[in-house]
Design an enzyme around this catalytic site. Sequence first.
Site, mmCIF file in Angstrom:
data_model
loop_
_atom_site.group_PDB
_atom_site.id
_atom_site.type_symbol
_atom_site.label_atom_id
_atom_site.label_comp_id
_atom_site.label_asym_id
_atom_site.label_seq_id
_atom_site.Cartn_x
_atom_site.Cartn_y
_atom_site.Cartn_z
ATOM 1 N N GLN A 82 14.007 19.735 29.962
ATOM 2 C CA GLN A 82 15.093 20.551 29.511
ATOM 3 C C GLN A 82 14.500 21.883 28.978
ATOM 4 O O GLN A 82 13.949 21.799 27.867
ATOM 5 C CB GLN A 82 16.147 20.013 28.757
ATOM 6 C CG GLN A 82 17.302 20.726 28.721
ATOM 7 C CD GLN A 82 18.217 20.124 27.631
ATOM 8 O OE1 GLN A 82 18.181 19.829 26.280
ATOM 9 N NE2 GLN A 82 19.578 19.884 28.180
ATOM 10 N N TYR A 131 23.663 27.378 22.573
ATOM 11 C CA TYR A 131 22.405 28.017 22.650
ATOM 12 C C TYR A 131 22.154 29.317 23.382
ATOM 13 O O TYR A 131 23.456 29.823 24.168
ATOM 14 C CB TYR A 131 21.439 27.168 22.948
ATOM 15 C CG TYR A 131 21.392 25.957 22.030
ATOM 16 C CD1 TYR A 131 21.181 26.250 20.666
ATOM 17 C CD2 TYR A 131 21.572 24.516 22.509
ATOM 18 C CE1 TYR A 131 21.410 25.121 19.689
ATOM 19 C CE2 TYR A 131 21.658 23.505 21.574
ATOM 20 C CZ TYR A 131 21.534 23.832 20.075
ATOM 21 O OH TYR A 131 21.438 22.696 19.044
ATOM 22 N N ARG A 183 22.565 22.254 32.735
ATOM 23 C CA ARG A 183 23.463 21.619 31.576
ATOM 24 C C ARG A 183 24.390 22.852 31.148
ATOM 25 O O ARG A 183 23.989 23.898 30.640
ATOM 26 C CB ARG A 183 22.805 20.937 30.503
ATOM 27 C CG ARG A 183 23.867 20.361 29.325
ATOM 28 C CD ARG A 183 23.221 19.428 28.383
ATOM 29 N NE ARG A 183 23.233 18.129 29.048
ATOM 30 C CZ ARG A 183 23.447 17.113 28.110
ATOM 31 N NH1 ARG A 183 23.398 16.973 26.739
ATOM 32 N NH2 ARG A 183 23.598 15.670 28.655
ATOM 33 N N SER A 218 19.715 10.727 28.231
ATOM 34 C CA SER A 218 20.138 12.307 28.170
ATOM 35 C C SER A 218 19.249 12.741 27.236
ATOM 36 O O SER A 218 18.472 12.283 26.309
ATOM 37 C CB SER A 218 21.634 12.086 27.625
ATOM 38 O OG SER A 218 22.239 13.397 27.682
HETATM 39 C C1 LIG Z 1 19.876 12.867 18.241
HETATM 40 C C2 LIG Z 1 20.533 13.788 19.409
HETATM 41 C C3 LIG Z 1 19.755 15.227 20.003
HETATM 42 C C4 LIG Z 1 20.324 15.724 20.767
HETATM 43 N N1 LIG Z 1 19.698 16.801 21.498
HETATM 44 C C5 LIG Z 1 19.956 17.336 22.605
HETATM 45 C C6 LIG Z 1 19.169 18.283 23.335
HETATM 46 O O1 LIG Z 1 18.041 18.555 22.875
HETATM 47 N N2 LIG Z 1 19.687 18.986 24.499
HETATM 48 C C7 LIG Z 1 20.898 18.511 24.909
HETATM 49 O O2 LIG Z 1 21.432 19.008 25.895
HETATM 50 N N3 LIG Z 1 21.548 17.551 24.103
HETATM 51 C C8 LIG Z 1 21.197 16.810 23.301
HETATM 52 N N4 LIG Z 1 21.855 16.035 22.606
HETATM 53 C C9 LIG Z 1 23.204 15.674 23.261
HETATM 54 C C10 LIG Z 1 22.985 14.647 24.202
HETATM 55 O O3 LIG Z 1 22.178 14.832 25.343
HETATM 56 C C11 LIG Z 1 24.424 13.879 24.804
HETATM 57 O O4 LIG Z 1 24.996 15.111 25.628
HETATM 58 C C12 LIG Z 1 25.255 13.478 23.749
HETATM 59 O O5 LIG Z 1 24.608 12.871 22.642
HETATM 60 C C13 LIG Z 1 26.520 12.987 24.301
HETATM 61 O O6 LIG Z 1 26.045 11.568 25.053
HETATM 62 P P1 LIG Z 1 26.268 10.014 24.373
HETATM 63 O O7 LIG Z 1 27.721 10.008 23.924
HETATM 64 O O8 LIG Z 1 25.840 9.108 25.333
HETATM 65 O O9 LIG Z 1 25.322 10.228 23.009
HETATM 66 C C14 LIG Z 1 21.465 15.279 21.526
HETATM 67 C C15 LIG Z 1 22.242 14.411 21.243
HETATM 68 C C16 LIG Z 1 21.747 13.470 20.081
HETATM 69 C C17 LIG Z 1 22.131 12.300 19.676
#
Ligand SMILES: Cc1cc2nc3c(=O)[nH]c(=O)nc-3n(C[C@H](O)[C@H](O)[C@H](O)COP(=O)(O)O)c2cc1C
Length: 800
Positions: A511, A593, A641, A433
């Site tokens: 992205q 955003y 997204r 992700s």
């Molecule tokens: C450190 C970090 C940075 C993230 N940056 C983004 C991002 O740049 N763009 C985005 O759409 N989601 C971002 N997310 C959200 C993740 O893509 C994901 O949707 C979220 O962590 C939930 O998934 P998980 O439970 O598998 O971590 C970020 C998450 C984390 C932990």
Amino acid sequence: MRIAVAGGGPGGLYFAALARQLMPTADITVWERNAPDDTFGFGVVFSDETLGGIENADPSIYGQMEREFARWDDIDVHYRGQVITSGGHGFAAMGRRRLLEILQQRCADLGVTVHFRTPAPDLSDLATRFDLVVASDGVNSAIRSMRTASFRPDFEVRQCKYMWLGTDLVFDAFKFYVVATPYGVMQVHGYPYDATGSTFIIEMNDAVWRAAGFGDLAAAATHLAPGQSDEASIKLVADLLGDVLGDHALLANNSRWLSFATLRCDSWTDENVVLLGDAAHTAHFSIGSGTKLAMEDALALAACLYEHGASWPEVDGGREAAIKNALTAYEAERRPVVASTQRAAQASLEWFENLGQYTDQEPEQFAFNIMTRSRRVTHGNLKLRDPEFTDRMDAWFADDCKQRGLGAGDAVPPMFQPFRLRSLELPNRVIVSAMDMYSATDGTPSEFHLVHLGGKALGGAGLVMTEMVCVSPEGRITPGCAGLYAPEHEAAWQRITSFVHSSASAKIGLQVGHSGRKGSTRLMWEGIDQPLDSGNWPVCGPSALAYEAGVNQVPRALTLAEMREIRDQFVASAEAAERAGFDLLELHCAHGYLLSSFISPVSNQRTDEYGGSLAGRLRYPLEVFAAIRAVWPAHKPMTVRISACDWVPEGITGADAVEIAAAFAAAGADAIDVSTGQVTPDEKPAFGRSYQTPFADAIRNQIGVATIAVGVISSYDDVNSLILAGRADLCALGRAHLYDPNWTLHAAADQGYSGPGVTWPVQWQAGSRPPQTGRTDGPRPRLELIRSGDTGTKHARWRP
Ligand SMILES: Cc1cc2nc3c(=O)[nH]c(=O)nc-3n(C[C@H](O)[C@H](O)[C@H](O)COP(=O)(O)O)c2cc1C
Ligand SMILES: Cc1cc2nc3c(=O)[nH]c(=O)nc-3n(C[C@H](O)[C@H](O)[C@H](O)COP(=O)(O)OP(=O)(O)OC[C@H]3O[C@@H](n4cnc5c(N)ncnc54)[C@H](O)[C@@H]3O)c2cc1C
């Protein structure tokens, strides 16, 4: 010690019997307003897992229950003329009336006073005359209503209508009948309770119920005397479900249409009054756990009273304090268990509310879907219970993929089936992700990005996403965010895509986004969403509304000319992404955003054509999408997204999300990446394992566009389950990949999978098996005696 028990249902009676045995000097009185043999409903079902506790607590009650039990292992799913069976579940059921007789008799034998046909006395009287008042008076508890301010109950009334009936048809398994009628789909949950009959609960969505005419019949039945059944509705049910019932009759017992309500209370205790069973909480019957929960509550309450010495003549600190401590311990013990059951029940009831969205699924997928609907039962659980069932499901999925031109038709763990978006072939269903690393300098991705993204690509996922890459310096969230608006950015990204393409089987997607009103903030580890100490840049949004009032800047409401300029920046970044060699482009319309803030009514209060209705709020994001789709090569896919829910009452809902997804799909999006929230700091998300999946599920199954599920999906078992059930086509894992960059390689090793779905980097082949660990067990016997399930005979089996 004097205990008053209001309500002689399974919870109240079981508590009285156990408390009496643990505290023989206690004086226990039960009031039950009904006659002993006067009860609603037919059978109650327990799973093997539940019964262990009951067996140990009072073997006498358990022994009698056991003699009554109808036992079976199978769940049959009847759907579109097919019956698909899943075995190994271990159920036991008995008539509710018989269960109550056993409990009533046990109470009588133990010297518990039970007043039948007698409503419980006034609470004020009970609470002063008795040391403890146990309110086990069911879901409409009068005692709870007397103390609403203390217990703070909340009823969430759901949209399905159901009726609890019986039939003289004795089922040989737990049955789900999914019946298409001219009015819509109806379902039956049925299970045998003794040699004479089965429970038969019919349920359907409110819209189907009205269309079938049940609404009018129910309205005409409101004058019925207590205890009478809605016979006109029952006759119509029998007519509609004639194919299920054959010559058998439907049996009624105070049977009327009901809407299920999930009850939650902030507190279960108030001074010396305690709630137990349905008086405290309810869980949808489709996971069959109401009686179990009530009996487990009873067990815990009796044990806590005993353990805190509540009945001892001279207990330290006095009886009142001992009871108070016992009640605190009871609530502490039971709340997490009940909450977990309610979460599973909620997922299950929502699944049934949305049953109509699955009726295009093939029987195998539908059967797997219904089995895993609460998300508690998984591919892995089912494999243990009935490997033939999961083998059949995996084989069906392999064949279905092959029919769609994906893979060779080999039955492998579903996560290792390939997927295609336009001309992009992904070897498996796992995505790294998008995760912002806040480690760029003036927008240029650094060595850190090369190692981080390159490492993830080596780790086996089918697709690796970059973090949100910003279209302008002002469009960054923080000074550390990466961009794609300068030649040096393009060159740095190209280095990363070249590494991925030359060294890994993974594909890499970019992205692209703009921070909008959430820009100009600190690096994550210095204070997420907090403005910079110095050097803040002006932020913009659809309306002049700060993300967090008093903390974040008030954004400049964009003019139409500025919106066109930002759209062109998106286009320039998309063109650069193509030159930099990305395989896929994702438009970031989530998390508050810029584009997300246009979609949400919380942040978009414009009065021009870019605000107002959902169509108006979507106009600008769709224009940006169309503009970049026009320059992004036609053979390369684009995903979007979205935040499918703002988690505030006035925000985007799941129903809106389906419309949002449909609009992007119509504009040419190949998949919707379904996240939620982060649009407003006031949000109250319902976090939990795979908690965002129902949104992906609704979008995929209502409009037929591919979806990416994301959010607390951490195990390969969950990925297999979600993909096979058809809740999503791909799963994006974020934090799990920070924990284990080689997540997919390890998932393959753990499942014993090797094949085209995952490729160990050739340099790492020597490490492609799980490392050996020290042995803690002795040598395994080479010969063991096992019992054959069918015949009960023992035979020897050689271990390989
Ligand atoms: C450190 C970090 C940075 C993230 N940056 C983004 C991002 O740049 N763009 C985005 O759409 N989601 C971002 N997310 C959200 C993740 O893509 C994901 O949707 C979220 O962590 C939930 O998934 P998980 O439970 O598998 O971590 C970020 C998450 C984390 C932990
Ligand atoms: C359609 C349907 C199907 C279900 N299927 C299952 C299933 O398969 N398996 C399962 O485990 N559970 C099932 N349940 C749930 C189950 O019936 C309840 O969760 C369970 O009975 C709860 O037990 P209880 O003792 O807390 O409350 P109840 O069984 O509701 O007992 C409360 C008792 O209190 C009495 N009472 C109420 N007010 C007073 C008063 N003022 N004075 C004196 N007495 C009073 C009532 O008469 C009643 O006997 C189902 C429920 C429904 C509605």
